[in-house]
Design a protein around this motif. Structure first.
Motif, mmCIF file in Angstrom:
data_model
loop_
_atom_site.group_PDB
_atom_site.id
_atom_site.type_symbol
_atom_site.label_atom_id
_atom_site.label_comp_id
_atom_site.label_asym_id
_atom_site.label_seq_id
_atom_site.Cartn_x
_atom_site.Cartn_y
_atom_site.Cartn_z
ATOM 1 N N ARG A 42 58.772 54.718 -39.843
ATOM 2 C CA ARG A 42 57.554 54.486 -40.619
ATOM 3 C C ARG A 42 56.528 55.599 -40.418
ATOM 4 O O ARG A 42 55.544 55.685 -41.153
ATOM 5 N N TYR A 43 56.739 56.420 -39.383
ATOM 6 C CA TYR A 43 55.733 57.422 -39.024
ATOM 7 C C TYR A 43 56.320 58.828 -39.182
ATOM 8 O O TYR A 43 57.483 59.077 -38.855
ATOM 9 N N ARG A 44 55.510 59.727 -39.645
ATOM 10 C CA ARG A 44 55.940 61.116 -39.801
ATOM 11 C C ARG A 44 55.463 61.982 -38.647
ATOM 12 O O ARG A 44 55.781 63.161 -38.591
ATOM 13 N N LYS A 45 54.701 61.385 -37.745
ATOM 14 C CA LYS A 45 54.171 62.151 -36.619
ATOM 15 C C LYS A 45 55.185 62.178 -35.485
ATOM 16 O O LYS A 45 56.301 61.685 -35.601
ATOM 17 N N HIS A 46 54.743 62.740 -34.391
ATOM 18 C CA HIS A 46 55.573 62.719 -33.193
ATOM 19 C C HIS A 46 55.727 61.279 -32.721
ATOM 20 O O HIS A 46 54.978 60.385 -33.153
ATOM 21 N N PRO A 47 56.688 61.007 -31.855
ATOM 22 C CA PRO A 47 56.904 59.633 -31.372
ATOM 23 C C PRO A 47 55.608 59.002 -30.876
ATOM 24 O O PRO A 47 54.884 59.592 -30.063
ATOM 25 N N ILE A 48 55.334 57.833 -31.366
ATOM 26 C CA ILE A 48 54.096 57.156 -30.990
ATOM 27 C C ILE A 48 54.257 56.300 -29.744
ATOM 28 O O ILE A 48 53.280 55.782 -29.214
ATOM 29 N N VAL A 49 55.484 56.169 -29.255
ATOM 30 C CA VAL A 49 55.737 55.406 -28.038
ATOM 31 C C VAL A 49 56.105 56.365 -26.928
ATOM 32 O O VAL A 49 57.045 57.159 -27.048
ATOM 33 N N ASP A 50 55.378 56.267 -25.847
ATOM 34 C CA ASP A 50 55.658 57.067 -24.655
ATOM 35 C C ASP A 50 56.440 56.172 -23.694
ATOM 36 O O ASP A 50 55.873 55.322 -23.022
ATOM 37 N N LEU A 51 57.764 56.344 -23.665
ATOM 38 C CA LEU A 51 58.640 55.495 -22.854
ATOM 39 C C LEU A 51 58.966 56.193 -21.546
ATOM 40 O O LEU A 51 59.467 57.322 -21.536
ATOM 41 N N GLU A 52 58.694 55.513 -20.438
ATOM 42 C CA GLU A 52 58.966 56.056 -19.107
ATOM 43 C C GLU A 52 59.854 55.075 -18.341
ATOM 44 O O GLU A 52 59.545 53.884 -18.248
ATOM 45 N N LEU A 63 65.609 48.333 -26.758
ATOM 46 C CA LEU A 63 64.222 48.685 -27.059
ATOM 47 C C LEU A 63 64.137 50.081 -27.693
ATOM 48 O O LEU A 63 63.345 50.312 -28.621
ATOM 49 N N GLN A 64 64.958 50.991 -27.194
ATOM 50 C CA GLN A 64 64.951 52.347 -27.756
ATOM 51 C C GLN A 64 65.411 52.341 -29.208
ATOM 52 O O GLN A 64 64.874 53.077 -30.046
ATOM 53 N N ASP A 65 66.416 51.503 -29.520
ATOM 54 C CA ASP A 65 66.848 51.396 -30.908
ATOM 55 C C ASP A 65 65.735 50.842 -31.792
ATOM 56 O O ASP A 65 65.527 51.284 -32.916
ATOM 57 N N TYR A 66 65.031 49.859 -31.251
ATOM 58 C CA TYR A 66 63.924 49.282 -32.015
ATOM 59 C C TYR A 66 62.815 50.311 -32.243
ATOM 60 O O TYR A 66 62.257 50.414 -33.345
ATOM 61 N N ILE A 67 62.536 51.081 -31.197
ATOM 62 C CA ILE A 67 61.510 52.133 -31.332
ATOM 63 C C ILE A 67 61.936 53.155 -32.379
ATOM 64 O O ILE A 67 61.132 53.598 -33.207
#
Length: 344
Positions: A216-226, A206-210
């Motif tokens: 595609r995004y230039r912002k900070h990570p859009i997924v908050d993984l806990e 999942l982390q590789d997929y994220i």
């Protein structure tokens, strides 16, 4: 199946040995002088009647009923002959022959004819039950393989579209995207063929997929993984969570804020809790596009893999969509961490 048949053979051998010992003990207690001959005659008669009828029943389905009853009558009529032949007084006179013949015909022959029928019915019942279970298991495995084979094209189609866009724009991140995809495919092709994988490997997938989507995004990570709990000791079926994550990207707004998608994976003793929450975009009227296979696929796999030990809840509230999956009674298995080529 062969193992069951071998067990039946051992049971036959053990029961006949026990039966022979009982005959010997009985004759010795009566101080019978010819106990060896009588024991041999009794065993031969009983075994002849038993196995003649036992194997006749095996092939009776291929024969006419008339043939079966004719052969059965032959077994019954000839059944007492071994006992009479081996009995020391069997041929002493015509009267003695008749007495021993009729005695055996009335006592041993009916009993062992019935026991052979009972043994055949029992063996057929057990073998048919085992065969049915094997066929059902094979059918489940076939269906799981079919469902699992649907995952790869569905996922690759979307991912290759993303990489195509990067290549078309000649983005500097395109080579990295190819390596990320190679890492994902390595897991899908080689590791996900196992019935179960360590949970930490599924999380790494999942982390590789994220990471691939983050290109595609230039912002900070859009997924908050806990991640909570010990993920190295739990084994689960592979490729269970990817569609939930993929749908979270697909049905979220195109302009995502940092941490907009919240993903939690928690292990509590032998229970796995997977929760993902994402904002709903304009194109999220239905989580599954027409003809899609993601969500129905994963529901079907969960029913086959964890029929009585999972719950799957979905909720749409306050402009967000939430998926909560719990799988309990997971086996704790030690797994050795391995280094994987192309893994980042």
């Amino acid at each position: 199946m062969n193992r069951i048949k071998k067990i039946f053979k051992l049971v036959h051998l053990a029961l006949w040995t026990l039966f022979g010992l009982l005959i010997v003990l009985q004759l010795n207690s009566d101080e019978h002088l010819q106990w060896r001959a009588v024991t041999a005659g009794t065993l031969l008669t009983c075994m002849y009647v038993f196995y003649s009828h036992f194997y006749l029943l095996k092939y009776s389905a291929k024969r006419k009923k008339r043939d079966y009853f004719l052969l059965l009558a032959g077994i019954i009529v000839t059944g007492p002959i071994p006992f009479v032949i081996f009995h020391p007084s069997g041929f002493a006179s015509a009267g003695a022959f008749q007495d021993y013949y009729l005695m055996t015909l009335v006592t041993a022959v009916p009993v062992f004819t019935f026991l052979s029928w009972l043994a055949r019915v029992t063996e057929n019942l057990v073998l048919n039950t085992v065969l049915k279970e094997q066929l059902e298991k094979q059918a489940v495995q076939t269906e799981l393989s079919y469902l699992k084979s649907q995952i790869d094209p569905h996922f690759l189609f979307n991912t290759l579209n993303n990489i195509h866009t990067l290549v078309y724009k000649q983005a500097a991140t395109a080579p990295e995207a190819v390596l990320r995809l190679a890492s994902l495919m390595r897991y899908m092709i080689y590791e996900s063929n196992a019935p179960t994988v360590p949970l930490f490997r599924e999380i790494t997938y999942l982390q590789d997929y994220i990471s691939l989507q983050q290109l595609r995004y230039r912002k900070h990570p859009i997924v908050d993984l806990e991640i909570k709990g010990e993920t190295a000791s739990i084994a689960i079926a592979p490729l269970l969570f990817i569609h939930f994550l993929e749908n979270a990207y697909k049905h979220s707004p195109s302009d995502l804020a940092p941490g907009a998608i919240q993903l939690q994976v928690e292990v509590r003793e032998n229970t796995l809790i997977f929760r993902i929450r994402n904002p709903i975009g304009r194109n999220a009227g239905a989580l599954q596009e027409s003809g899609g296979i993601g969500l129905p696929n994963i529901k079907k796999r969960l029913q086959l893999l964890y029929p009585h030990s999972h719950t799957l809840e979905t909720d749409e509230n306050d402009g967000h969509y939430t998926v909560l999956l719990k799988i309990k009674d997971l086996h704790i298995q030690p797994h050795e961490r391995k280094d994987h080529l192309l893994h980042y």
